[in-house]
Write a protein that holds these residues in place. Structure first.
Motif, PDB file in Angstrom:
ATOM      1  N   ALA A  77       0.877  -1.195  -0.069  1.00 46.59           N
ATOM      2  CA  ALA A  77      -0.085   0.118   0.009  1.00 46.59           C
ATOM      3  C   ALA A  77       0.936   1.065  -0.127  1.00 46.59           C
ATOM      4  O   ALA A  77       1.997   1.307   0.665  1.00 46.59           O
ATOM      5  CB  ALA A  77      -0.942  -0.061   1.376  1.00 46.59           C
ATOM      6  N   LYS A  78       0.338   2.248  -0.591  1.00 47.94           N
ATOM      7  CA  LYS A  78       1.324   3.589  -0.764  1.00 47.94           C
ATOM      8  C   LYS A  78       0.264   4.618  -1.473  1.00 47.94           C
ATOM      9  O   LYS A  78      -0.812   4.168  -1.858  1.00 47.94           O
ATOM     10  CB  LYS A  78       2.135   3.290  -1.799  1.00 47.94           C
ATOM     11  CG  LYS A  78       1.846   2.677  -3.159  1.00 47.94           C
ATOM     12  CD  LYS A  78       3.145   2.365  -3.854  1.00 47.94           C
ATOM     13  CE  LYS A  78       2.739   1.568  -5.288  1.00 47.94           C
ATOM     14  NZ  LYS A  78       3.953   1.228  -6.050  1.00 47.94           N
ATOM     15  N   ILE A  79       0.980   5.999  -1.335  1.00 47.71           N
ATOM     16  CA  ILE A  79       0.198   7.154  -1.818  1.00 47.71           C
ATOM     17  C   ILE A  79       1.637   7.493  -2.831  1.00 47.71           C
ATOM     18  O   ILE A  79       2.684   7.773  -2.244  1.00 47.71           O
ATOM     19  CB  ILE A  79      -0.191   8.018  -1.085  1.00 47.71           C
ATOM     20  CG1 ILE A  79      -1.348   7.688   0.002  1.00 47.71           C
ATOM     21  CG2 ILE A  79      -0.676   9.233  -1.544  1.00 47.71           C
ATOM     22  CD1 ILE A  79      -1.649   8.434   1.020  1.00 47.71           C
ATOM     23  N   GLU A  80       1.022   7.829  -3.939  1.00 45.95           N
ATOM     24  CA  GLU A  80       2.012   8.447  -5.051  1.00 45.95           C
ATOM     25  C   GLU A  80       1.712   9.811  -5.540  1.00 45.95           C
ATOM     26  O   GLU A  80       0.299  10.084  -5.529  1.00 45.95           O
ATOM     27  CB  GLU A  80       2.132   7.378  -6.149  1.00 45.95           C
ATOM     28  CG  GLU A  80       2.937   6.017  -5.635  1.00 45.95           C
ATOM     29  CD  GLU A  80       3.610   5.107  -6.672  1.00 45.95           C
ATOM     30  OE1 GLU A  80       4.483   5.712  -7.467  1.00 45.95           O
ATOM     31  OE2 GLU A  80       2.756   4.338  -7.086  1.00 45.95           O
ATOM     32  N   ARG A  81       2.500  10.401  -6.230  1.00 46.16           N
ATOM     33  CA  ARG A  81       2.219  11.522  -6.945  1.00 46.16           C
ATOM     34  C   ARG A  81       3.325  11.476  -8.342  1.00 46.16           C
ATOM     35  O   ARG A  81       4.456  10.664  -8.357  1.00 46.16           O
ATOM     36  CB  ARG A  81       2.576  12.944  -6.180  1.00 46.16           C
ATOM     37  CG  ARG A  81       3.903  13.576  -6.080  1.00 46.16           C
ATOM     38  CD  ARG A  81       4.102  14.893  -5.641  1.00 46.16           C
ATOM     39  NE  ARG A  81       5.295  15.402  -5.722  1.00 46.16           N
ATOM     40  CZ  ARG A  81       5.894  16.417  -5.363  1.00 46.16           C
ATOM     41  NH1 ARG A  81       4.706  17.175  -4.666  1.00 46.16           N
ATOM     42  NH2 ARG A  81       6.833  17.044  -5.589  1.00 46.16           N
ATOM     43  N   ALA A  82       2.796  12.218  -9.301  1.00 46.38           N
ATOM     44  CA  ALA A  82       3.597  12.365 -10.429  1.00 46.38           C
ATOM     45  C   ALA A  82       2.881  13.484 -11.081  1.00 46.38           C
ATOM     46  O   ALA A  82       2.221  13.964 -11.100  1.00 46.38           O
ATOM     47  CB  ALA A  82       3.588  11.042 -11.342  1.00 46.38           C
ATOM     48  N   GLY A  83       3.674  14.023 -12.339  1.00 45.70           N
ATOM     49  CA  GLY A  83       3.533  15.021 -13.177  1.00 45.70           C
ATOM     50  C   GLY A  83       2.000  14.577 -13.833  1.00 45.70           C
ATOM     51  O   GLY A  83       1.921  13.322 -14.103  1.00 45.70           O
ATOM     52  N   MET A  84       1.147  15.466 -14.108  1.00 45.95           N
ATOM     53  CA  MET A  84       0.088  15.212 -14.767  1.00 45.95           C
ATOM     54  C   MET A  84       0.137  14.736 -16.254  1.00 45.95           C
ATOM     55  O   MET A  84      -0.759  14.426 -16.818  1.00 45.95           O
ATOM     56  CB  MET A  84      -0.934  16.418 -14.706  1.00 45.95           C
ATOM     57  CG  MET A  84      -1.575  16.747 -13.109  1.00 45.95           C
ATOM     58  SD  MET A  84      -2.369  18.031 -12.890  1.00 45.95           S
ATOM     59  CE  MET A  84      -3.661  18.011 -14.147  1.00 45.95           C
ATOM     60  N   ASP A  85       1.291  14.965 -16.624  1.00 46.21           N
ATOM     61  CA  ASP A  85       1.755  14.804 -18.007  1.00 46.21           C
ATOM     62  C   ASP A  85       2.150  13.197 -18.206  1.00 46.21           C
ATOM     63  O   ASP A  85       2.359  12.879 -19.295  1.00 46.21           O
ATOM     64  CB  ASP A  85       2.662  15.562 -18.598  1.00 46.21           C
ATOM     65  CG  ASP A  85       3.994  15.576 -17.850  1.00 46.21           C
ATOM     66  OD1 ASP A  85       3.968  15.117 -16.584  1.00 46.21           O
ATOM     67  OD2 ASP A  85       5.004  16.202 -18.202  1.00 46.21           O
ATOM     68  N   GLY A  86       2.427  12.535 -17.284  1.00 48.34           N
ATOM     69  CA  GLY A  86       2.739  11.255 -17.116  1.00 48.34           C
ATOM     70  C   GLY A  86       4.201  11.096 -16.963  1.00 48.34           C
ATOM     71  O   GLY A  86       4.741   9.925 -17.293  1.00 48.34           O
ATOM     72  N   SER A  87       4.875  12.003 -16.819  1.00 48.31           N
ATOM     73  CA  SER A  87       6.333  11.897 -16.910  1.00 48.31           C
ATOM     74  C   SER A  87       6.934  11.080 -15.838  1.00 48.31           C
ATOM     75  O   SER A  87       6.629  11.323 -14.686  1.00 48.31           O
ATOM     76  CB  SER A  87       7.184  13.269 -16.639  1.00 48.31           C
ATOM     77  OG  SER A  87       6.578  14.304 -15.594  1.00 48.31           O
ATOM     78  N   THR A  88       7.700  10.065 -16.109  1.00 46.16           N
ATOM     79  CA  THR A  88       8.186   9.017 -14.928  1.00 46.16           C
ATOM     80  C   THR A  88       9.071   9.379 -14.050  1.00 46.16           C
ATOM     81  O   THR A  88       9.322   9.247 -12.908  1.00 46.16           O
ATOM     82  CB  THR A  88       8.455   7.851 -15.920  1.00 46.16           C
ATOM     83  OG1 THR A  88       9.857   8.338 -16.673  1.00 46.16           O
ATOM     84  CG2 THR A  88       7.635   7.138 -16.552  1.00 46.16           C
ATOM     85  N   ASP A  89       9.742  10.621 -14.630  1.00 46.88           N
ATOM     86  CA  ASP A  89      10.965  11.187 -13.859  1.00 46.88           C
ATOM     87  C   ASP A  89      10.394  11.996 -12.516  1.00 46.88           C
ATOM     88  O   ASP A  89      11.067  12.345 -11.451  1.00 46.88           O
ATOM     89  CB  ASP A  89      11.950  11.902 -14.534  1.00 46.88           C
ATOM     90  CG  ASP A  89      11.276  13.037 -15.295  1.00 46.88           C
ATOM     91  OD1 ASP A  89      10.209  13.017 -15.680  1.00 46.88           O
ATOM     92  OD2 ASP A  89      11.952  14.178 -15.255  1.00 46.88           O
ATOM     93  N   THR A  90       9.075  12.398 -12.531  1.00 46.71           N
ATOM     94  CA  THR A  90       8.231  13.171 -11.469  1.00 46.71           C
ATOM     95  C   THR A  90       7.566  12.223 -10.483  1.00 46.71           C
ATOM     96  O   THR A  90       7.203  12.644  -9.602  1.00 46.71           O
ATOM     97  CB  THR A  90       7.378  14.131 -12.102  1.00 46.71           C
ATOM     98  OG1 THR A  90       6.464  13.446 -12.925  1.00 46.71           O
ATOM     99  CG2 THR A  90       8.152  15.279 -13.053  1.00 46.71           C
ATOM    100  N   ARG A  91       7.783  11.028 -10.956  1.00 50.39           N
ATOM    101  CA  ARG A  91       6.766  10.060 -10.136  1.00 50.39           C
ATOM    102  C   ARG A  91       7.711   9.611  -8.838  1.00 50.39           C
ATOM    103  O   ARG A  91       9.004   9.159  -8.753  1.00 50.39           O
ATOM    104  CB  ARG A  91       6.644   8.512 -10.827  1.00 50.39           C
ATOM    105  CG  ARG A  91       5.660   7.725 -10.211  1.00 50.39           C
ATOM    106  CD  ARG A  91       5.416   6.498 -10.973  1.00 50.39           C
ATOM    107  NE  ARG A  91       4.571   5.720 -10.376  1.00 50.39           N
ATOM    108  CZ  ARG A  91       4.301   4.435 -10.688  1.00 50.39           C
ATOM    109  NH1 ARG A  91       4.467   3.943 -12.077  1.00 50.39           N
ATOM    110  NH2 ARG A  91       3.501   3.624 -10.115  1.00 50.39           N
TER     111      ARG A  91
END
Length: 480
Positions: A192-206
């Motif tokens: 289980a976890k909570i994540e965030r990332a760029g709304m553009d789907g960029s993996t380097d922001t995940r």
């Protein structure tokens, strides 16, 4: 200070109740249709309210409740649903979006009744548990806990794209922060976890924000002013909070809830639904004090949102000028220039990073009993995309004509051979009436012939691709 607002008036069997203010006046033109419930909009001048409207789903209905009324006043705005789970809205247009897990769709309707409810996404969903509206760039984000994907599309469902498909296991709640360019989601899978990332789907922001002391993270909400997220945990029975980067974790309500599900906020208060108690509760968002059941005895309360313009603050839209120069999707990004062009699932982006190819160059076709699917080999996600056809009864085999871009398939129960484009823009019968149980099929794309086997007549048939019927049998000798 006075503000101009819409109110709803419902007249049920001759008795009327002033139900709700709906939204600031955005368009003075008449927008209502008369319904069986005699729903009309009345323009009133009213003082700003200290209490918000709560928008929630309870599987069967989508409801608005005005907790500032005494007693609390509620109205059903969408009814007759099977299993409405997630809900969100675009405040400016008065549009309500929701997912129906049983129907496997995302749908929308309008509070002013100007249009009937319609499906936005109706294929390729299995368990759409979470939904979020980007009110600035006008996009729709959702999670699917069975396909283990996070997807995005335009608000009308067009240009659908898989954003994340790796390292997901039961994603559920999802919220967006278009002011800063991030999307947040919960995952209540094995880890289980909570994540965030760029709304553009960029993996380097995940990035994983929360991974300890977490089990069933159900609900998620953003405090845009305080720059914090709040979440509920149905197994550990708490509501916690942290900064948008995952730091400064705080216990708001801990180990004393029954089964908290969705959560939202307004001003100094949190509001959440509880599956077991079937209530909507509120408390102080900082201390957890003054806990109160504000709506009781609900049927299976699910997602909840505060329906107020404050929950969708204004911001610059980096995609506003010519869609950012993008041919298809323009997605908000946390990095300069704060947007990125993207292509629908399965379509490659050309070297200019703005234009999408006209289609997939390499595909894999699949026939299932009740649908046809294609998988693009051009992109790394290998997402199976359903060809949206309604006539399939029992598909057996299929083949592809690369010259005309047509998919041919046999249908054993319909006793026919049909063809269509990948986008289902056309569907027609190629062979019917002269076949019994069509099984195998092969397209000769050079000589422009179509071959098939028929286990009912023990024959192999052939037809011209541009012909509307059976040409001849190649015989049935030694085919039994």
């Amino acid at each position: 200070m006075l503000s101009c607002c819409f109110y709803l008036w419902r007249n049920f069997s001759g008795s009327g109740d002033l139900i709700h203010r709906i939204r600031p006046l955005l368009d003075p033109r008449p927008m209502m249709k008369t319904t069986a419930a005699a729903l009309t909009i009345v323009l009133l001048l009213a003082a700003s309210e200290a209490f918000p409207l709560l928008l929630y789903a309870n599987r069967r209905n989508i409801c608005l409740v005005d907790i500032g009324q005494s007693p609390v006043n509620s109205t059903t705005i969408v009814t007759g649903l099977d299993d409405a789970a997630a809900v969100d809205f675009i405040y400016e247009s008065g549009t309500i979006y929701w997912t129906d897990v049983s129907q496997e769709v995302v749908r929308r309707s309008w509070l002013n009744g100007s249009q009937v409810a319609e499906s936005v996404v109706s294929h390729g969903l299995v368990s759409p548990d979470g939904l979020a509206c980007d009110w600035i760039a006008h996009k729709l984000y959702w999670t699917d806990s069975e396909t283990n994907r996070i997807e995005v599309s335009n608000l009308d469902g067009s240009f659908r794209k898989v954003l994340f498909w790796e390292d997901l296991d039961q994603p559920r709640a999802i919220v967006v922060d278009p002011l800063r360019g991030y999307v947040y989601w919960t995952d209540w899978g094995e880890t289980a976890k909570i994540e965030r990332a760029g709304m553009d789907g960029s993996t380097d922001t995940r990035r994983v924000l929360v991974s300890t002391e977490i089990a069933w993270p159900n609900g998620l909400a953003i405090d845009y002013e305080a720059e914090r997220i709040y979440w509920t945990d149905g197994k550990l029975k708490y509501i916690h909070s942290c900064r948008l980067d995952g730091s400064d974790r705080r216990h708001i309500v801990h180990s004393s809830l029954q089964h908290p599900y969705a959560v939202t906020l307004f001003g100094d208060h949190l509001y959440w639904t509880d599956w077991q108690m079937r209530n909507i509760y509120s408390c102080n968002k900082s201390s957890g004090e003054n806990r109160t059941a504000i709506v009781s005895n609900l049927y299976s309360p699910m997602d909840i949102h505060v329906f107020d313009s404050a929950r969708q603050p204004h911001g610059d839209n980096p995609c506003s000028a010519n869609n950012g120069g993008c041919s298809h999707l323009c997605l908000i990004s946390p990095k300069s220039p704060f947007y990125r062009c993207a292509c629908p699932t399965g379509i490659k982006q050309l070297p200019d990073n703005k234009t999408c190819a006209s289609g997939a160059s390499e595909i894999l076709l699949l026939a299932r009993r009740t649908d046809l699917r294609w998988i693009s080999l051009d992109t790394p996600d290998f997402t199976d995309i359903i060809i949206p056809l309604e006539s399939i009864q029992h598909a057996i085999a299929l083949d592809y004509d690369p010259v005309d871009g047509l998919v041919y398939w046999t249908d054993d129960e319909a006793r026919s051979i049909r063809r269509t484009y990948l986008n289902a823009s056309m569907e027609e019968v190629v062979v019917q009436g002269s076949i019994s149980n069509p099984d195998g099929i092969a397209v000769d794309w050079i000589a422009r012939n179509l071959y098939w086997t028929d286990s009912g007549t023990d024959r192999i048939g052939v037809s011209r691709l541009n012909s509307s019927g059976f040409i001849q049998s190649l015989g049935n000798q030694n085919l039994v």
